[in-house]
Scaffold this motif. Structure first.
Motif, PDB file in Angstrom:
ATOM      1  N   GLY A 121       0.779  -1.232   0.000  1.00 24.22           N
ATOM      2  CA  GLY A 121       0.000   0.000   0.000  1.00 24.22           C
ATOM      3  C   GLY A 121       0.812   1.284   0.000  1.00 24.22           C
ATOM      4  O   GLY A 121       0.253   2.371   0.088  1.00 24.22           O
ATOM      5  N   LYS A 122       2.113   1.188  -0.097  1.00 30.83           N
ATOM      6  CA  LYS A 122       2.981   2.377  -0.127  1.00 30.83           C
ATOM      7  C   LYS A 122       3.816   2.354  -1.394  1.00 30.83           C
ATOM      8  O   LYS A 122       4.250   1.304  -1.855  1.00 30.83           O
ATOM      9  N   TRP A 123       4.043   3.542  -1.931  1.00 31.29           N
ATOM     10  CA  TRP A 123       4.907   3.656  -3.101  1.00 31.29           C
ATOM     11  C   TRP A 123       6.349   3.724  -2.647  1.00 31.29           C
ATOM     12  O   TRP A 123       6.709   4.533  -1.797  1.00 31.29           O
ATOM     13  N   ARG A 124       7.153   2.854  -3.207  1.00 32.18           N
ATOM     14  CA  ARG A 124       8.579   2.770  -2.882  1.00 32.18           C
ATOM     15  C   ARG A 124       9.386   3.060  -4.142  1.00 32.18           C
ATOM     16  O   ARG A 124       9.052   2.552  -5.218  1.00 32.18           O
ATOM     17  N   LEU A 150       8.058  12.116  -2.877  1.00 32.74           N
ATOM     18  CA  LEU A 150       7.617  10.875  -2.236  1.00 32.74           C
ATOM     19  C   LEU A 150       6.309  11.094  -1.475  1.00 32.74           C
ATOM     20  O   LEU A 150       5.389  10.277  -1.554  1.00 32.74           O
ATOM     21  N   LYS A 151       6.204  12.212  -0.775  1.00 37.27           N
ATOM     22  CA  LYS A 151       4.964  12.537  -0.054  1.00 37.27           C
ATOM     23  C   LYS A 151       3.798  12.677  -1.029  1.00 37.27           C
ATOM     24  O   LYS A 151       2.703  12.175  -0.783  1.00 37.27           O
ATOM     25  N   ILE A 152       4.044  13.364  -2.132  1.00 36.01           N
ATOM     26  CA  ILE A 152       3.002  13.553  -3.152  1.00 36.01           C
ATOM     27  C   ILE A 152       2.576  12.206  -3.718  1.00 36.01           C
ATOM     28  O   ILE A 152       1.383  11.935  -3.872  1.00 36.01           O
ATOM     29  N   MET A 153       3.546  11.362  -4.021  1.00 43.26           N
ATOM     30  CA  MET A 153       3.242  10.034  -4.573  1.00 43.26           C
ATOM     31  C   MET A 153       2.332   9.249  -3.634  1.00 43.26           C
ATOM     32  O   MET A 153       1.360   8.645  -4.064  1.00 43.26           O
TER      33      MET A 153
END
Length: 158
Positions: A121-124, A150-153
């Motif tokens: 569930g997180k973009w890496r 990264l926050k925006i993603m």
């Protein structure tokens, strides 16, 4: 084919690409292939579709077609080369995205930190070369810092 026709078709192709994101994989691949064939014709006719030739939005549409042509890295590399050759009339941020896309496929390591994968569930981000100078590279192109991106993603793609 006139540039106005090219513009309309590129914008339509971009729209079809985005709509295909929710479709079955084989349907999406058909859209991508059709778009790629069209972009090849455009390139043969006018070279890379730069901002000065067709406007910013249509030029971005051309990039998106190249970006999503993952099944044809040779084509992606050709597009990247053409974009770099026309840097004065091409958005350098888009060049960074395509370059990273190719680098991730070839070496697993990107240069600008634009490519991600979903994990729990997180973009890496895929691994990044020379992480200490990443934000300097991003800043040189007018991109936000990597942490901001990264926050925006992770907000945008929840």
């Amino acid at each position: 084919m006139k540039n106005t026709q090219i513009i309309k078709k590129l914008l339509s192709s971009m729209d079809n690409d985005q709509k295909s994101l929710t479709k079955k994989e084989e349907d999406r691949l058909l859209v991508i292939e059709k778009n790629k064939i069209f972009l090849k014709k455009v390139i043969n006719k006018i070279g890379w579709p730069t901002i000065d030739k067709i406007g910013e939005e249509a030029s971005k549409a051309a990039w998106l077609i190249a970006q999503h042509s993952d099944h044809d890295i040779i084509f992606q590399k050709k597009c990247l080369k053409l974009m770099k050759e026309s840097i004065k009339n091409t958005n350098p941020v888009l060049i960074a995205y395509l370059e990273d896309r190719i680098l991730v496929k070839e070496s697993g390591k990107q240069k600008y930190g634009t490519q991600f994968y979903l994990e729990k569930g997180k973009w890496r981000p895929y691994p990044i070369r020379f992480i200490k100078t990443l934000d300097k590279r991003r800043e040189s192109l007018g991109m936000s810092t990597f942490n901001e991106y990264l926050k925006i993603m992770n907000k945008k793609h929840k």
